[in-house]
Design a protein around this motif. Structure first.
Motif, mmCIF file in Angstrom:
data_model
loop_
_atom_site.group_PDB
_atom_site.id
_atom_site.type_symbol
_atom_site.label_atom_id
_atom_site.label_comp_id
_atom_site.label_asym_id
_atom_site.label_seq_id
_atom_site.Cartn_x
_atom_site.Cartn_y
_atom_site.Cartn_z
ATOM 1 N N ASN A 40 0.838 -1.206 0.000
ATOM 2 C CA ASN A 40 0.000 0.000 0.000
ATOM 3 C C ASN A 40 0.868 1.249 0.000
ATOM 4 O O ASN A 40 2.003 1.227 0.494
ATOM 5 N N PHE A 41 0.298 2.344 -0.511
ATOM 6 C CA PHE A 41 1.032 3.606 -0.515
ATOM 7 C C PHE A 41 1.403 4.003 0.915
ATOM 8 O O PHE A 41 2.455 4.592 1.154
ATOM 9 N N THR A 125 -12.025 0.514 2.002
ATOM 10 C CA THR A 125 -11.771 1.955 1.846
ATOM 11 C C THR A 125 -12.605 2.517 0.706
ATOM 12 O O THR A 125 -13.312 3.522 0.868
ATOM 13 N N GLY A 150 -4.404 1.515 -6.617
ATOM 14 C CA GLY A 150 -5.159 0.454 -5.958
ATOM 15 C C GLY A 150 -6.573 0.900 -5.601
ATOM 16 O O GLY A 150 -7.564 0.330 -6.069
ATOM 17 N N LYS A 176 -1.810 5.679 -17.790
ATOM 18 C CA LYS A 176 -2.708 5.387 -16.667
ATOM 19 C C LYS A 176 -4.146 5.735 -17.031
ATOM 20 O O LYS A 176 -5.086 5.128 -16.526
ATOM 21 N N VAL A 213 -4.597 13.156 -2.119
ATOM 22 C CA VAL A 213 -3.349 13.864 -2.455
ATOM 23 C C VAL A 213 -3.088 15.055 -1.537
ATOM 24 O O VAL A 213 -1.964 15.313 -1.132
ATOM 25 N N ALA A 237 -0.781 12.297 -0.202
ATOM 26 C CA ALA A 237 0.344 11.820 -1.019
ATOM 27 C C ALA A 237 1.315 12.940 -1.348
ATOM 28 O O ALA A 237 2.508 12.708 -1.526
ATOM 29 N N SER A 238 0.814 14.178 -1.422
ATOM 30 C CA SER A 238 1.668 15.319 -1.790
ATOM 31 C C SER A 238 2.567 15.759 -0.643
ATOM 32 O O SER A 238 3.459 16.572 -0.850
ATOM 33 N N SER A 261 -10.286 7.234 7.424
ATOM 34 C CA SER A 261 -9.075 6.431 7.625
ATOM 35 C C SER A 261 -9.497 5.028 8.033
ATOM 36 O O SER A 261 -10.140 4.841 9.075
ATOM 37 N N ILE A 262 -9.123 4.049 7.234
ATOM 38 C CA ILE A 262 -9.533 2.679 7.547
ATOM 39 C C ILE A 262 -8.850 2.170 8.817
ATOM 40 O O ILE A 262 -9.445 1.417 9.589
ATOM 41 N N VAL A 309 6.462 1.730 -6.944
ATOM 42 C CA VAL A 309 5.352 2.628 -6.571
ATOM 43 C C VAL A 309 5.837 4.080 -6.592
ATOM 44 O O VAL A 309 5.129 4.982 -7.043
HETATM 45 N N1 LIG Z 1 -7.517 6.876 4.431
HETATM 46 C C1 LIG Z 1 -7.516 5.594 4.163
HETATM 47 O O1 LIG Z 1 -8.153 4.797 4.857
HETATM 48 C C2 LIG Z 1 -6.739 5.087 2.995
HETATM 49 C C3 LIG Z 1 -6.737 3.712 2.708
HETATM 50 C C4 LIG Z 1 -6.024 3.276 1.574
HETATM 51 C C5 LIG Z 1 -5.345 4.213 0.794
HETATM 52 N N2 LIG Z 1 -5.355 5.519 1.152
HETATM 53 C C6 LIG Z 1 -4.664 6.529 0.327
HETATM 54 O O2 LIG Z 1 -5.154 6.365 -0.990
HETATM 55 C C7 LIG Z 1 -4.118 6.606 -1.927
HETATM 56 C C8 LIG Z 1 -4.000 5.390 -2.825
HETATM 57 O O3 LIG Z 1 -3.483 4.318 -2.055
HETATM 58 P P1 LIG Z 1 -2.991 2.981 -2.738
HETATM 59 O O4 LIG Z 1 -2.326 2.189 -1.670
HETATM 60 O O5 LIG Z 1 -4.108 2.390 -3.503
HETATM 61 O O6 LIG Z 1 -1.828 3.476 -3.702
HETATM 62 P P2 LIG Z 1 -1.779 3.626 -5.274
HETATM 63 O O7 LIG Z 1 -2.939 4.444 -5.719
HETATM 64 O O8 LIG Z 1 -1.669 2.287 -5.888
HETATM 65 O O9 LIG Z 1 -0.422 4.411 -5.490
HETATM 66 C C9 LIG Z 1 -0.218 5.748 -5.052
HETATM 67 C C10 LIG Z 1 -1.016 6.766 -5.892
HETATM 68 O O10 LIG Z 1 -0.779 8.063 -5.460
HETATM 69 C C11 LIG Z 1 -0.819 8.948 -6.588
HETATM 70 N N3 LIG Z 1 0.046 10.074 -6.249
HETATM 71 C C12 LIG Z 1 -0.344 11.351 -6.182
HETATM 72 N N4 LIG Z 1 0.639 12.123 -5.771
HETATM 73 C C13 LIG Z 1 1.706 11.333 -5.572
HETATM 74 C C14 LIG Z 1 3.035 11.575 -5.157
HETATM 75 N N5 LIG Z 1 3.454 12.809 -4.838
HETATM 76 N N6 LIG Z 1 3.875 10.509 -5.091
HETATM 77 C C15 LIG Z 1 3.455 9.258 -5.412
HETATM 78 N N7 LIG Z 1 2.187 9.000 -5.792
HETATM 79 C C16 LIG Z 1 1.334 10.020 -5.879
HETATM 80 C C17 LIG Z 1 -0.398 8.105 -7.778
HETATM 81 O O11 LIG Z 1 -1.254 8.381 -8.854
HETATM 82 P P3 LIG Z 1 -0.862 9.400 -10.017
HETATM 83 O O12 LIG Z 1 0.594 9.193 -10.322
HETATM 84 O O13 LIG Z 1 -1.745 9.028 -11.155
HETATM 85 O O14 LIG Z 1 -1.159 10.741 -9.436
HETATM 86 C C18 LIG Z 1 -0.730 6.666 -7.339
HETATM 87 O O15 LIG Z 1 -1.934 6.225 -7.924
HETATM 88 C C19 LIG Z 1 -2.854 6.913 -1.114
HETATM 89 O O16 LIG Z 1 -2.693 8.303 -1.002
HETATM 90 C C20 LIG Z 1 -3.163 6.299 0.244
HETATM 91 O O17 LIG Z 1 -2.469 6.910 1.274
HETATM 92 C C21 LIG Z 1 -6.038 5.976 2.222
#
Ligand SMILES: NC(=O)c1ccc[n+]([C@@H]2O[C@H](COP(=O)([O-])OP(=O)(O)OC[C@H]3O[C@@H](n4cnc5c(N)ncnc54)[C@H](OP(=O)(O)O)[C@@H]3O)[C@@H](O)[C@H]2O)c1
Length: 324
Positions: A40-41, A125, A150, A176, A213, A237-238, A261-262, A309
């Motif tokens: 995960n990110f 999520t 994801g 993408k 972001v 993410a930013s 937040s999960i 990633v």
């Molecule tokens: N709050 C919660 O419960 C929860 C649960 C799961 C995930 N999340 C958040 O949801 C987002 C996606 O999570 P994921 O695990 O499925 O990851 P992911 O989407 O597979 O990978 C990270 C994503 O972040 C984007 N991104 C935007 N700004 C970025 C930066 N500065 N550096 C790297 N990537 C950047 C990328 O898309 P682009 O390159 O197309 O912009 C990429 O799709 C993450 O921000 C994560 O923290 C939150």
């Protein structure tokens, strides 16, 4: 057993394979022999800047599939040998992990362990963002950042299945966009999205915007809302300063901002999480949603998965193969 852990924050090179005693479950807990761990990110954020890392050394990883190895006192409905998926607060990059029984999920019929490892964080999520926090109604328009990642891959499909009007995605590169268009999105913007949303909605804006972001993207997502629109913030993410807002931003369009937040939900309202997870897992078992595994690495090569990633080139889900 083997674990992948870090002792300091930094680049992917701080991840190291070491050995640790296999953990035993305490009361209310379950020990799982890990088959696959999801990447995960948030794992990258943990490694690079200490996101939700209580102390060092730390074993990252928020989700696994595998087989129950032992159950602790007071655990009912789960037994040794059973195939399960689980959400963990960390520790999943390992051959075995101990998890609270409340976040261990029996696999729906027909679901294999490889698919199961992709589900525990992303599926609940995505479901909660759209339905619980976002309160999506039939016919409404949705705007999703990171549409090919994801969470983004699943949100597009779930939104469409729930009867959303048009589903708009935002990604950072053209390849993408093509992927996102195959996963529920009607239109995908590359980079800049404000003008595109305005044009696509006849100037009205979207009913629901989902933002992982933060910073400038959060602010522009807020501006992209239609009257009575909702924005759900669920990541940063930013790495921008946390957002702050009040009446001047909310009153003009009668808009709302929610957060999700999960991991916090798992800690504070595990029953609510279980209900959401059951609904979301069913969507996968019934074929409503498909989350492709686009890259798989042996546990010892977790650093390679992190590098990939961080290039922002990945789509769908990345997995670590732990057993076999
Ligand atoms: N709050 C919660 O419960 C929860 C649960 C799961 C995930 N999340 C958040 O949801 C987002 C996606 O999570 P994921 O695990 O499925 O990851 P992911 O989407 O597979 O990978 C990270 C994503 O972040 C984007 N991104 C935007 N700004 C970025 C930066 N500065 N550096 C790297 N990537 C950047 C990328 O898309 P682009 O390159 O197309 O912009 C990429 O799709 C993450 O921000 C994560 O923290 C939150």
């Amino acid at each position: 057993m083997r674990v992948v852990r870090f002792q300091e924050f930094g680049g992917p090179e701080v991840l190291a394979v070491t050995r640790a005693p296999a953990p035993r479950p305490g009361p209310g807990q379950v020990a799982i022999d890990v088959a696959y761990a999801g990447v995960n990110f948030a794992d990258i954020k943990a490694r690079s800047e200490g996101y939700r890392v209580p102390s060092l050394p730390f074993v990252p990883g928020l989700e696994v599939s595998g087989w129950i190895r032992a159950v602790g006192d007071g655990v009912t409905g789960l037994e040794a040998g059973q195939a399960v998926a689980a959400l963990t607060p960390g520790g999943a990059y390992a051959e075995a992990v101990v998890v609270d029984a409340a976040t261990v999920f029996a696999l729906p019929d027909g679901l294999d362990l490889r698919t199961a490892a992709t589900l525990p964080t992303v599926l609940p999520t995505a479901h909660a963002l759209l339905h619980e926090a976002g309160r999506l109604r039939v016919g409404e328009t949705v705007l999703v950042q990171g549409a090919a990642g994801g969470v983004g891959t699943v949100v597009g499909q779930l939104a469409r299945a729930a009867g959303a009007g048009r589903v708009y995605g935002v990604v950072s590169r053209e390849a993408k966009a093509e992927y996102a268009l195959r996963h529920g999105y009607d239109e995908v913007f590359v980079g800049e999205f404000a003008d595109g949303v305005r044009a696509a909605t006849g100037g009205r804006g979207v009913d629901l915007a989902l933002d992982p972001v933060g910073g400038e993207t959060f602010r522009r997502s807020l501006e992209a809302l239609a009257p009575f629109g909702r924005l759900v913030s669920y990541g940063n993410a930013s790495a921008a300063e946390p957002w702050r807002l009040g009446q001047p931003e909310l009153f003009p369009g009668a808009v709302s901002v929610a957060g999700f937040s999960i991991l916090t939900l798992a800690a504070t309202a595990p029953d609510a999480l279980r209900e959401i997870a059951a609904r979301a897992f069913r969507a996968v078992a019934e074929g409503v949603v498909h989350l492709p595994v686009t890259a798989e690495f042996p546990l010892a090569e977790a650093a390679e998965a992190h590098r990939l990633v961080e290039t922002r080139a990945t789509t769908g889900k990345l997995l670590l193969r732990v057993a076999g």
